[in-house]
Scaffold this motif. Structure first.
Motif, PDB file in Angstrom:
ATOM      1  N   SER A  21       2.466  -5.443   2.314  1.00 57.38           N
ATOM      2  CA  SER A  21       1.260  -6.151   2.766  1.00 57.38           C
ATOM      3  C   SER A  21       1.574  -7.612   3.052  1.00 57.38           C
ATOM      4  O   SER A  21       1.201  -8.527   2.314  1.00 57.38           O
ATOM      5  CB  SER A  21       0.168  -6.041   1.696  1.00 57.38           C
ATOM      6  OG  SER A  21      -0.129  -4.692   1.434  1.00 57.38           O
ATOM      7  N   THR A  60      -4.015   0.784  -2.468  1.00 55.09           N
ATOM      8  CA  THR A  60      -3.385  -0.524  -2.582  1.00 55.09           C
ATOM      9  C   THR A  60      -3.052  -0.793  -4.045  1.00 55.09           C
ATOM     10  O   THR A  60      -3.509  -0.096  -4.953  1.00 55.09           O
ATOM     11  CB  THR A  60      -4.318  -1.630  -2.064  1.00 55.09           C
ATOM     12  OG1 THR A  60      -5.438  -1.734  -2.955  1.00 55.09           O
ATOM     13  CG2 THR A  60      -4.814  -1.317  -0.668  1.00 55.09           C
ATOM     14  N   THR A 113       0.857  -1.179   0.000  1.00 51.34           N
ATOM     15  CA  THR A 113       0.000   0.000   0.000  1.00 51.34           C
ATOM     16  C   THR A 113       0.892   1.227   0.000  1.00 51.34           C
ATOM     17  O   THR A 113       1.863   1.292   0.752  1.00 51.34           O
ATOM     18  CB  THR A 113      -0.902   0.017   1.248  1.00 51.34           C
ATOM     19  OG1 THR A 113      -1.795  -1.104   1.195  1.00 51.34           O
ATOM     20  CG2 THR A 113      -1.717   1.295   1.318  1.00 51.34           C
ATOM     21  N   SER A 146       0.950   5.384   0.467  1.00 53.89           N
ATOM     22  CA  SER A 146       0.164   6.386   1.164  1.00 53.89           C
ATOM     23  C   SER A 146       0.863   7.737   1.136  1.00 53.89           C
ATOM     24  O   SER A 146       2.070   7.825   0.932  1.00 53.89           O
ATOM     25  CB  SER A 146      -0.035   5.982   2.636  1.00 53.89           C
ATOM     26  OG  SER A 146      -0.586   4.688   2.751  1.00 53.89           O
ATOM     27  N   SER A 150      -4.467   6.795   0.925  1.00 53.20           N
ATOM     28  CA  SER A 150      -3.688   5.607   0.629  1.00 53.20           C
ATOM     29  C   SER A 150      -4.343   4.845  -0.510  1.00 53.20           C
ATOM     30  O   SER A 150      -5.543   5.007  -0.783  1.00 53.20           O
ATOM     31  CB  SER A 150      -3.560   4.713   1.865  1.00 53.20           C
ATOM     32  OG  SER A 150      -4.833   4.239   2.267  1.00 53.20           O
ATOM     33  N   THR A 157      -8.819   2.615  -2.324  1.00 58.64           N
ATOM     34  CA  THR A 157      -8.357   3.892  -1.795  1.00 58.64           C
ATOM     35  C   THR A 157      -9.003   4.209  -0.452  1.00 58.64           C
ATOM     36  O   THR A 157     -10.082   3.712  -0.125  1.00 58.64           O
ATOM     37  CB  THR A 157      -8.661   5.038  -2.766  1.00 58.64           C
ATOM     38  OG1 THR A 157     -10.073   5.079  -3.014  1.00 58.64           O
ATOM     39  CG2 THR A 157      -7.932   4.843  -4.085  1.00 58.64           C
TER      40      THR A 157
END
Length: 118
Positions: free
Chosen positions: A100, A52, A33, A35, A50, A57
């Motif tokens: 992640s 992914t 992710t 950000s 943020s 979002t």
């Protein structure tokens, strides 16, 4: 190791727009992710938005409807389009990449200054 390079900060007047970009390079885990955070003088760092790799979002309530985060997976970049900027949004904006996975690492850029004059 992962490096994050931000660009696009600067000085704008209240109500104007600015676009920030961040490019990640190095040994990237395939899921992460990205950000944008910001930290104003004397305040804690806060999450702005943020995204992914799948495109999900998340936005801080204060920026919903004005800021848009987007990503380019092929280029490992993330951008933040900021519209209708206000003076209290003057801050250093930081790009972050969070892996992640269990015990995933978090990487930070050096930050880019955004100044909004009234």
């Amino acid at each position: 190791q992962v490096q994050l390079k931000e660009s696009g900060g600067g000085l704008v007047q209240s109500g104007e727009s600015l676009r920030l970009s961040c490019t990640a390079s190095g040994r990237l885990f395939y899921l992460y992710t990205m950000s944008w955070y910001r930290q104003a003088p004397g305040k804690q760092r806060e999450l702005v938005a943020s995204i992914t790799r799948e495109g999900s979002t998340n936005y801080a309530d204060s920026v919903k409807g004005r800021f848009t985060i987007s990503g380019d997976n092929a280029k490992n970049t993330v951008s933040l389009q900021m519209n209708s900027l206000q003076p209290d949004e003057t801050a250093v904006y930081y790009c972050s990449l969070s892996e992640s996975r269990s015990f995933g690492k978090v990487y930070w850029g050096q930050g880019t200054q955004v100044t909004v004059s009234s």
